[in-house]
Scaffold this active site. Structure first.
Site: not given
Ligand code: FUB
Ligand code: ZN
Length: 615
Positions: A141, A190, A305, A323, A399-400
């Protein structure tokens, strides 16, 4: 003169947009619903978040890189938690300066900066674990983290005037231009988001190569580049099956798809690429028509997801990652700027109130990653993300939570735009809004109360005030005159300082049916009132009422009653329902109470449902 506080999407003067954001100093929330949410964000979420960055080791990763002692902790995108928190802290500081908040973010910034390589490269997990840059484009990432860093750096510069993080961002962006720009190699990562980050960094620095690189990343997707890495990869998951311009409905991993679309909309605005805007409008419509829950939530599949097929929207298995709602609101906002169409502002309203806000507790201390629309009795809390666990203080994949923090801190950014014509109000909240030669103060009990009172504080001669009339608001009036729902209405008189403008949005209860092709909820209705979707929660029902046995009668009489008081002015809905009997047990009438969906699971967690079968 005070410096203008630039908006999170500060489109350039040359951008091809119908509407322009007002600076954040022209959009201030001063009271009411969102003010309380921002207070919880500031007092609880953001300070808790800083502690979590320390405890989870994601901040420590930067120190480990700088000192060479220790190991990486957290997932491959661990750095992005730190950047999203930094962005939240910056917008929060801009809203209400505070020395401690500034000191904290500068501390974190110093720790981040010390890990950057001399050539600008920065990704602690790759630095610590693999040592091979851009070696696994599908799964690493590096660009995703870079994108969040760019957004945080721009926020810090705009919100605090400091350049420390911006310097880090510029060094990294220059490095990316050398690697992947016109003299570099084609590359698809990605997980999109770098596109939005690069465009905003271009807007902040004027460096054209950042915009060009973002455009390149958008156009390089969808040509199977990831298959050069591994021919077995599922390109759909990575939004790499089709070029953005040919995608008619988002697919694959939901957050990736909506971040990519939002970044493409930024590129389109700055490059004046109308064809791209049109393609994104088609894609947005494809999502809204067949891949979006009534709450606005996105992503029907836990596996990957991901978006499901059209009309695959099971309420009890909804993934609807927090998210994804935030990314879709970012996309909708960019579409609103490009097209001026009210449907995008309607979407933002739903996404923020009914899809993002349920993702955080009203105290600000816990979060949902997955937002189900139906929790059954005896549901098993099989994974960390199961709704049966209730909200969690943090997640292994976090992440959220910081995504909610940055969005709540800057939520006023969605409220208004300006144009040569004047000021447009898109979201209703209590606050001061200024742009296009008009300054107003708005007072409202929205989203519970449809009375929106606007006082004009300043008006340039000929400037106009335009207000969104949501598509659900049949019978709305502006200064007593009926106005059409699903568009904009303009005050039809010359504005003068001291004028009062009254918008009245009827808050009649609506029973919404899903498209017949959504098998999972055929024959059911969702209850809506104004901008809010309602849910039945066990805690509000009398003993013996079983949510999964309730049926809504043909013509229910739905009565408004005071809400549970979790939020000032909240409204609950009460009606007679049929509870079906099993075996020899007869059906019986019971009283049922529904509360706004975003309030659910704030009094413990138990059965809940949004869709109710008709009798
Ligand atoms: O991959 C980074 C983030 O982690 C995604 O956006 C979320 O869906 C979670 O998988
Ligand atoms: Zn998330």
């Amino acid at each position: 003169m005070a410096t203008a506080l630039r908006h999170p999407t500060a489109v350039t003067a040359g951008a091809d947009v119908r509407l322009r954001p007002v600076g954040l100093d022209g959009a201030r929330i001063t009271g009411g619903f969102w003010h309380a949410r921002q207070a919880a964000n500031r007092d609880v979420s953001i300070p808790d978040g800083l502690r979590r960055l320390h405890e989870s080791g994601v901040l420590e990763n930067f120190r480990v890189v700088a000192t060479g002692e220790g190991e990486a902790r957290g997932p491959v995108f661990a750095d992005s938690d730190v950047y999203k928190w930094l962005e939240a802290a910056a917008w929060e500081y801009a809203r209400q300066p505070d020395e401690q908040l500034l000191a904290d973010q500068l501390d974190v910034t110093r720790i981040v900066a010390a890990a950057q390589q001399p050539d600008g490269y920065l990704d602690t997990v790759v630095q610590l674990r693999r040592g091979r840059r851009y070696g696994d484009p599908a799964h690493d990432h590096e660009l995703y983290c870079a994108g969040h860093l760019f957004q945080a750096a721009v926020a810090q510069h705009r919100g605090t005037g400091r350049t420390e993080l911006l310097d880090v961002a510029v060094r990294l962006a220059d490095h990316l231009v050398r690697e992947f720009g016109p003299d570099g190699r084609p590359y698809v990562e990605g997980h999109p988001v770098v596109e939005m980050g690069l465009v905003e960094l271009y807007r902040e620095t004027g460096e054209r190569s950042y915009l060009d690189l973002a455009a390149r990343f958008v156009d390089e997707r969808g040509h199977g580049l990831l298959h050069e890495q591994d021919s077995q990869l599922d390109l759909t998951y990575f939004s790499d099956r089709l070029p953005v311009r040919q995608t008619t409905s988002p697919e694959g991993h939901a957050v990736r798809a909506v971040y990519l679309a939002a970044g493409a909309a930024d590129v389109a605005a700055e490059a004046g690429d109308e064809e791209l805007v049109d393609a994104l409008a088609v894609q947005f419509e494809g999502m809204a028509r067949a891949k979006q829950y009534v709450t606005g939530g996105l992503g029907a599949r836990w596996e990957g997801e991901a978006f499901g097929d059209p009309y695959e929207l099971p309420p009890d298995r909804a993934y609807a990652e927090t998210c994804a709602a935030i990314g879709a609101a970012q996309w909708a906002w960019r579409m609103l700027l490009a097209t001026g169409e009210a449907r995008y502002a309607d979407q933002i309203e739903r996404l923020l109130l009914d899809a993002m806000l349920p993702g955080v507790s009203l105290r600000g201390d816990e979060f949902f990653y997955v937002n189900t629309l139906h929790l059954r009795a005896d549901a098993s809390a099989d994974t960390e993300r199961s709704a049966a666990n209730g909200r969690r203080p943090w997640f292994d994949v976090a992440c959220c939570p910081p995504n909610v923090m940055r969005t709540v801190a800057s939520v006023a950014a969605y409220a208004a735009t300006e144009s040569a014509d004047g000021l447009q109000l898109h979201q209703y909240l209590t606050g001061d809004l200024r742009g296009g030669g008009v300054a107003v103060h708005v007072e409202t009990g929205y989203p519970f109360d449809g009375r929106i009172d606007v006082t004009v504080n300043e008006a340039r001669d000929g400037a106009r005030l335009t207000l969104r009339i949501p598509a659900w608001a049949d019978g709305a009036t502006l200064d007593g005159r009926e106005v059409e729902a699903g568009g904009y209405a303009t005050v039809d008189r010359r504005l003068r300082s001291g004028d009062r403008v009254e918008l009245r949005l009827p808050m009649a209860v609506r029973l919404t049916r899903a498209d017949e092709r959504v098998d999972a909820v055929r024959g059911s209705v969702a209850i809506e009132r104004g901008p809010l979707v309602y849910a039945l929660e066990q805690v509000d029902q009398a003993d013996g009422v079983v949510l999964d046995d309730l049926r809504l009668p043909e013509r229910p009489r739905i009565e408004e009653v005071p809400g549970p008081g979790l939020v000032e002015g909240d409204v609950a809905l009460r009606f007679a329902a049929i509870q079906i009997g099993h075996g020899a047990e007869p059906d019986r009438e019971v009283s049922a109470t529904a509360v706004p969906y975003f309030e659910w699971a704030n009094r413990g967690v138990g059965p809940m449902r949004v869709w109710i079968p008709r009798a």
